[in-house]
Each structure stands twice: as structure tokens, then as C-alpha cells.
Write a protein that holds these residues in place. Structure first.
Motif, short mmCIF file in Angstrom:
data_model
loop_
_atom_site.label_atom_id
_atom_site.label_comp_id
_atom_site.label_asym_id
_atom_site.label_seq_id
_atom_site.Cartn_x
_atom_site.Cartn_y
_atom_site.Cartn_z
N TYR A 1 -11.54 -1.02 0.24
CA TYR A 1 -12.29 -1.85 -0.71
C TYR A 1 -11.40 -2.26 -1.88
O TYR A 1 -11.49 -3.39 -2.39
CB TYR A 1 -13.52 -1.11 -1.19
N ASP A 2 -10.52 -1.35 -2.33
CA ASP A 2 -9.56 -1.69 -3.38
C ASP A 2 -8.61 -2.79 -2.91
O ASP A 2 -8.26 -3.70 -3.67
CB ASP A 2 -8.76 -0.46 -3.80
N LEU A 3 -8.19 -2.69 -1.67
CA LEU A 3 -7.31 -3.72 -1.10
C LEU A 3 -8.02 -5.07 -1.10
O LEU A 3 -7.45 -6.08 -1.53
CB LEU A 3 -6.89 -3.32 0.31
N ALA B 1 -10.52 -6.07 -2.96
CA ALA B 1 -10.74 -6.55 -4.33
C ALA B 1 -9.47 -7.14 -4.92
O ALA B 1 -9.50 -8.14 -5.64
CB ALA B 1 -11.25 -5.40 -5.19
N THR B 2 -8.33 -6.52 -4.62
CA THR B 2 -7.06 -7.03 -5.14
C THR B 2 -6.74 -8.39 -4.55
O THR B 2 -6.31 -9.31 -5.26
CB THR B 2 -5.93 -6.04 -4.84
N ARG C 1 0.84 -1.20 0.00
CA ARG C 1 0.00 0.00 0.00
C ARG C 1 0.87 1.24 0.00
O ARG C 1 1.83 1.34 0.75
CB ARG C 1 -0.91 0.03 1.23
N HIS D 1 1.43 -5.98 -6.50
CA HIS D 1 0.22 -5.19 -6.72
C HIS D 1 0.24 -4.03 -5.72
O HIS D 1 0.35 -4.26 -4.52
CB HIS D 1 -1.04 -6.03 -6.48
N ILE E 1 -1.56 -0.80 -3.98
CA ILE E 1 -2.88 -0.24 -3.69
C ILE E 1 -2.71 1.17 -3.16
O ILE E 1 -2.13 1.39 -2.09
CB ILE E 1 -3.63 -1.10 -2.65
N ASP E 2 -3.22 2.14 -3.90
CA ASP E 2 -3.19 3.53 -3.45
C ASP E 2 -4.55 3.99 -2.93
O ASP E 2 -4.67 5.08 -2.38
CB ASP E 2 -2.79 4.47 -4.60
N GLY E 3 -5.58 3.15 -3.13
CA GLY E 3 -6.93 3.58 -2.85
C GLY E 3 -7.46 3.09 -1.51
O GLY E 3 -6.73 2.97 -0.53
N SER E 4 -8.72 2.74 -1.49
CA SER E 4 -9.45 2.47 -0.25
C SER E 4 -9.25 1.03 0.22
O SER E 4 -8.65 0.19 -0.46
CB SER E 4 -10.95 2.72 -0.48
N ASP F 1 -8.87 -10.93 -6.21
CA ASP F 1 -8.41 -11.21 -7.57
C ASP F 1 -7.21 -12.16 -7.57
O ASP F 1 -7.13 -13.07 -8.41
CB ASP F 1 -8.03 -9.91 -8.29
#
Length: 238
Positions: free
Chosen positions: A121-123, A125-126, A92, A114, A116-119, A129
């Protein structure tokens, strides 16, 4: 996973070693607590990520804040292949983005990262995936084939608070169990602290770490059994 040799049976006649085997067979989530140096936690985490000689290799994911990135890479290097079908790193922050793209010599190959710069929820989702991709690579993950080390719980608590972190962990634990994976989540607090007691119901077992004369020891508390191990030395991976 670590073995617990020398433990007697609990009231149901189920040994500590059998309890550990059951966690591997069914998929499980562990809460790793206790304040120990980063390198000591990394040693314990590596045993939970699995044996580098396992056949087929474990499919390993480490989720870590940027300051712990070197520790995460070391754990992945020590526990199996670094190719993208077997190892992933999630970090992050902007600094992680810049370092993830630096060219490196072949002897310093790093796992696919990967950023993650966002929320939160992005974490989530990654992570989902990556688990899905591992499942596709494997043609269906076998029990205990997927392993995850999640180092970001203190970061999430600081950024989002207890309620959001609790909901997030509930989802992460469910995703790991859905593929019969083994996931461990670090919370460097005392086992009797309020925050540990808050999160313990989400996990199958709590693993305490401590230093005793320079040696790393562990003690296991199982949620659904009246069973707590003695303090044990750190054993090899599984």
C-alpha cells in the motif's frame, strides 16, 4: 513506443501502426514478457519510456527492486532530463535507503529517489503521489507525456501472492490511464504461462521479447483486437 513498419491491416482494416498510435492517444498499459538478459530488457524499456529529444520531455517514473537500480538509473539518463519534475525512481528495501543518500560527483547525478520500506500500500501511495506531482508540474499531463516502467511485479508476487498483486496492478493501470500515460510492467515468463494468462486481461497489449541470434526482437498481442504482430526488431523510442 515502438513502430511496427511492414504490418498489414487486421480484419477491421486497422493497421498495426494505427493500433500503436491509438494506445498512445488513449493511454495504455503493457505487459512485457519473455526471459531476456537484464540489459536487453532495459533497452526495450527505454524505448517505451520515450525519446530523449521529445518536446516537452517525457515525465518518467521507474519502479524497481534494489538489485536493478543501476539499470533503472541508466534508463532515466538515456531518455530525458534527470531533474525531479521529469524523472523519478522508486526502489524498495533498506539497502536502497542507504545508497540513495550517498554523495555523488556532479557527472553522476541521479534522479530523485523514493525508497519504500513498508507495505504494498505504501508503494502504491508513493506511485500515486509521483503521478500527481508530475501532473502539477505539467499543468495537466498531455497524452503519452507520463511514462512508467514497473519492474517489481516478480517481487510483489513473491512477497504478497497473486491475488494481492492482481489488485495492486488493477489500481496502477487505472492511475496511468487516468492521465493518458503509457506504463509497462515486466513479467519475465513465457507468454503461454499460467501467470501471464492471469494478468493479461488487465493490459491493453502484451509485448513478447526474445533473443534471435543476439538481436532483441519483439512481438505484440493486442487485447481488444484480433491482431498479433510478426517478430520485429527493436526500433527507436517515441
Amino acid at each position: 513506443m515502438v513502430a511496427g513498419g511492414g504490418m498489414g491491416p487486421d480484419d477491421d482494416g486497422v493497421s498495426f501502426a494505427h493500433a500503436l498510435a491509438t494506445l498512445k492517444e488513449q493511454g495504455s498499459a503493457l505487459l512485457v514478457v519473455g526471459s531476456v538478459p537484464e540489459e536487453m530488457f532495459a533497452d526495450a524499456s527505454a524505448t517505451m519510456l520515450g525519446d530523449p529529444s521529445a518536446d516537452p520531455p517525457r515525465r518518467r517514473l521507474v519502479v524497481t527492486p534494489e538489485p536493478n537500480r543501476s539499470s533503472a538509473i541508466r534508463r532515466l539518463r538515456e531518455t530525458g532530463p534527470l531533474s525531479s519534475e521529469y524523472a523519478r525512481l522508486v526502489t524498495r528495501g533498506e539497502e536502497a535507503r542507504s545508497t540513495a543518500t550517498v554523495s555523488r560527483p556532479l557527472d553522476q547525478v541521479t534522479p530523485r529517489t523514493h525508497v519504500i520500506d513498508g507495505s504494498i500500500y505504501d508503494l502504491g501511495a508513493t506511485v500515486a503521489d509521483v503521478i500527481e506531482e508530475f501532473d502539477l508540474f505539467a499543468g495537466g499531463l498531455a497524452a503519452a507525456e507520463f511514462r512508467m516502467a514497473f519492474d517489481c511485479l516478480p517481487t510483489l508476487l513473491s512477497a504478497y501472492g497473486r491475488e494481492a498483486a492482481f489488485r495492486f496492478l488493477h489500481v496502477m493501470v487505472a492511475q496511468a490511464r487516468a492521465v493518458s500515460g503509457l506504463a509497462h510492467f515486466r513479467l519475465p515468463r513465457d507468454v503461454d504461462s499460467e501467470i501471464v494468462r492471469l494478468f493479461q486481461p488487465l493490459f491493453d497489449a502484451t509485448v513478447e521479447l526474445r533473443l534471435d541470434g543476439g538481436e532483441l526482437n519483439q512481438r505484440w498481442h493486442f487485447r481488444d483486437r484480433d491482431l498479433t504482430s510478426d517478430w520485429l526488431p527493436l526500433d527507436g523510442p517515441a
